[in-house]
Enzyme design. Sequence first.
Site: not given
Ligand code: G3P
Length: 219
Positions: A85
Site C-alpha cells: 500500500k
Molecule cells: O485504511 C484506510 C481507511 O479505511 C481509513 O479509514 O476511518 O481512518 O478514515 P478512516
Amino acid sequence: MKLFLDSSNTEVVHDAVATGLIDGVTTNPSLMMKEGKDPRDVILQICNMFGWTASVSAEVVGETAEEMLNMADDYIDIHPSVTIKLPLTPEGLKACKELSEDGISTNVTLCFSVSQAILAAKAGATYVSPFVGRLNDNSVSGVELIRAISDVYRRHDVNTEILAASIRDVHQVGRCFAVGANICTIPPTVFNKMYNHVLTDKGLEQFNSDWATLQDKLS
Ligand code: G3P
C-alpha cells in the site's frame, strides 16, 4: 464483489475471516499504532489466516520512492498475499509503477479525486483506495467519487480495482457497491452490523416460537 476488513487487530481479523465472508484485509500505520505490535508479525499472522492467496495490504512510509521500495521489499518477503500500500504522491506512484511492473500487488491509498485515481491507474495500481468517510467529513460525497471513478475506469477499460475505504457505516457499503466499487474495506464494527435487521430478528423470533409450538403439539 469483495469485502475486505480494515483492521490490524489479529484476534478480530481472525474471527471475521472465520466467517468465510472476508476476501482480504487492509492495514495502515494508524491501525498498526493502535495495536502496538511489530507490523511484520501482524501482517504474517493475518496472511496465514487465509487458506489461499488473499490480499493483505501493508502500508509503506517514506519520503522517496527508494525508501518506500526498501520497505516494500521487507513486506514482500513475508508472504505471497502481501499487497504493498502506497500513498498517492509522485514518489508513491513512482514506487507503485516499479512494483507493478515486477508483478507485485499494489494498493494506492489516500485517493480523494478522479484525477488522482487516473494517475494511480497509469501507475499500474492493482487497487486504488478512495476515502469515502473522510470526504464526507469534508462535505463532499465520497459515494459520488466512487461513481465518478467507476465511470471513467469503465469507459477506458482500466484494470485497477476500486477499493472503497474509510467506510463508516453499513449504508455506505451498499451505496459504494451500487455505484461501482469492486471492493469495500470495512472496520470490524461495520462488518458485524451488516448482518443486522430488526425484521430478521422479529421474523426469527416468530419462526422459533411457532416451531416450538409445533413440537409441543406433536409430542
Ligand atoms: O485504511 C484506510 C481507511 O479505511 C481509513 O479509514 O476511518 O481512518 O478514515 P478512516
